[in-house]
Scaffold this active site. Sequence first.
Site, PDB file in Angstrom:
ATOM      1  N   CYS A  43       0.891  -1.257   0.006  1.00 15.58           N
ATOM      2  CA  CYS A  43      -0.037   0.017  -0.068  1.00 15.58           C
ATOM      3  C   CYS A  43       1.086   1.247   0.018  1.00 15.58           C
ATOM      4  CB  CYS A  43      -0.971  -0.058   1.163  1.00 15.58           C
ATOM      5  SG  CYS A  43      -1.864   1.635   1.288  1.00 15.58           S
ATOM      6  N   CYS A  48      -1.728   1.792  -3.127  1.00 17.45           N
ATOM      7  CA  CYS A  48      -2.593   2.646  -3.233  1.00 17.45           C
ATOM      8  C   CYS A  48      -2.092   4.153  -2.744  1.00 17.45           C
ATOM      9  CB  CYS A  48      -3.738   2.140  -2.390  1.00 17.45           C
ATOM     10  SG  CYS A  48      -3.189   1.535  -0.698  1.00 17.45           S
ATOM     11  N   LYS A  51      -0.048   5.400  -5.943  1.00 20.09           N
ATOM     12  CA  LYS A  51      -1.185   5.456  -6.962  1.00 20.09           C
ATOM     13  C   LYS A  51      -2.327   6.720  -6.796  1.00 20.09           C
ATOM     14  CE  LYS A  51      -4.307   2.280  -6.954  1.00 20.09           C
ATOM     15  NZ  LYS A  51      -4.842   1.110  -7.103  1.00 20.09           N
ATOM     16  N   TYR A 178      -9.727  -3.104 -10.672  1.00 18.54           N
ATOM     17  CA  TYR A 178      -9.635  -1.687 -10.147  1.00 18.54           C
ATOM     18  C   TYR A 178      -8.127  -1.076 -10.572  1.00 18.54           C
ATOM     19  CZ  TYR A 178      -6.869  -3.132  -6.039  1.00 18.54           C
ATOM     20  OH  TYR A 178      -6.095  -3.802  -5.358  1.00 18.54           O
ATOM     21  N   GLU A 182      -7.941   1.859 -12.858  1.00 19.21           N
ATOM     22  CA  GLU A 182      -7.411   3.275 -12.089  1.00 19.21           C
ATOM     23  C   GLU A 182      -6.022   3.825 -12.902  1.00 19.21           C
ATOM     24  OE1 GLU A 182      -8.685   2.493  -7.595  1.00 19.21           O
ATOM     25  OE2 GLU A 182      -6.596   1.721  -8.408  1.00 19.21           O
ATOM     26  N   HIS A 437     -27.652  21.298   1.058  1.00 21.28           N
ATOM     27  CA  HIS A 437     -27.759  22.005  -0.391  1.00 21.28           C
ATOM     28  C   HIS A 437     -26.920  23.192  -0.639  1.00 21.28           C
ATOM     29  CE1 HIS A 437     -29.642  22.787  -4.445  1.00 21.28           C
ATOM     30  NE2 HIS A 437     -30.109  24.059  -4.027  1.00 21.28           N
ATOM     31  N   GLU A 442     -26.239  15.371  -1.074  1.00 18.06           N
ATOM     32  CA  GLU A 442     -27.553  15.410  -0.902  1.00 18.06           C
ATOM     33  C   GLU A 442     -28.779  14.427  -1.628  1.00 18.06           C
ATOM     34  OE1 GLU A 442     -29.816  19.183  -2.278  1.00 18.06           O
ATOM     35  OE2 GLU A 442     -28.158  19.490  -3.375  1.00 18.06           O
TER      36      GLU A 442
END
Length: 448
Positions: A43, A48, A51, A178, A182, A437, A442
């Site tokens: 990682c 990760c 990356k 993934y 990615e 909002h 939302e």
Amino acid sequence: MSEYDYDLFVIGAGSGGVRAARVSAAHGAKVAVAEEHRVGGTCVIRGCVPKKLLVYGAHFAEDLQDAKRFGWEVPDCKFDWPTLRENVLAEVDRLNGLYTQTLDNHGVEIIQERATIEGPHQVRLASGRTVTAKYILVAVGAWPMVPDCEGAEFGITSNEVFHLEALPKRIVIAGGGYIANEFAGIFHEFGSHVTLVNRSDQILRGYDMQIRDRLLQISMMKGIEFRFNAPFEKVVKQGDGSLLVHMKGQEPVECDALLFATGRRPKTEGLGLENAGVELDGQGAIRVDDYNRSSCQSIYAVGDVTNRVQLTPVAIREGQAFADTVFGGNPHKVDYGSIPSAVFSHPPLAGVGMTEAEARNKIGSISVHTSDFRPMKNVLAGRNERGLYKMICNAETGKVIGLHMIGPDAPEILQAAAVAVKAGLTKQDFDDTVALHPSMAEELVLMK
């Protein structure tokens, strides 16, 4: 005096191994960690973290274009790969130092050598020295798989991609998961022509079909090419240094770099696990029980080497559970239910809980609620990309059993929403919550 050199010997200083070592030492155990590469694991060093930094860098390509629509006079900008590469690698060095410091601060001995298992309580180091431990924890992670085809040696994996000398003008990315998607987004934003080659007919298996179809649609609109049902036959290196990738039933593709992102395999080969009678499954992963114990009573394993859920936060949870169970007097298991996950593609997607297909198969009576919208920023920027949020509920109880989304900041939004899914909240609980909002989030409380 103990009959062993250590109470715990950890093989592998990745996320799971570091957490287990640190917490075990905090509980009073004498701990050593052997790491043949660098402290931090996949990682931090080659996964990760670097990356995600590339993902951030890639986003500026669109942000700079969008800025013009918001009134900013943006000159033509040139991207310099070596600058980003060196800055990312420097950050990796910094994190490597922090992980090392953490272990040092907790009194964990770090041994910068490869370690293999000699027996239930014995470990051999690359230097030839042998040590003993009451417990051994295997946390060596997984390693990229490379297709078995002629010329595969001309390709690279996610281990090497962060060290490319130059940005390829044309890159072929093998895989549909993934990592492949990615890096497809990253290299496309940097200006490379990207061709994603997959041996099956779909991307991102395991994610909700509507969400992954939306990513495919957007990716194709951006100009990323896809070749499906295209298993590799051979890779030929041409006289000018470029590669010609041959696939079954497809025209060859010429490229300057080939990235294999075809999955990861537990890194158990040559580890000596057979010397202690540790059982492996058909994928080479260590079989463990709910408390991370292998078939050998003194040997445990956590993280990707067990091939349960290949995610860094899961490995960390497993390392914590191991330390608390074995040394902390607090036996507990990791709860693998409702684990959120994300793909940092362009745009990113994220999900937690069951997909619609899984829910229909397992529960049957479900209700599905969606919000298909164009984010406000995209409207003014002149981008046609649409976000899609999807909520799956048990029709009888109203309980939210799955939540999936694609759009800007989807992973950031989903992390908070995953708490609601984990807590067993209902669609009515979402409906009763006042919207914030204007925001994209939302839409979670406005779905019909």
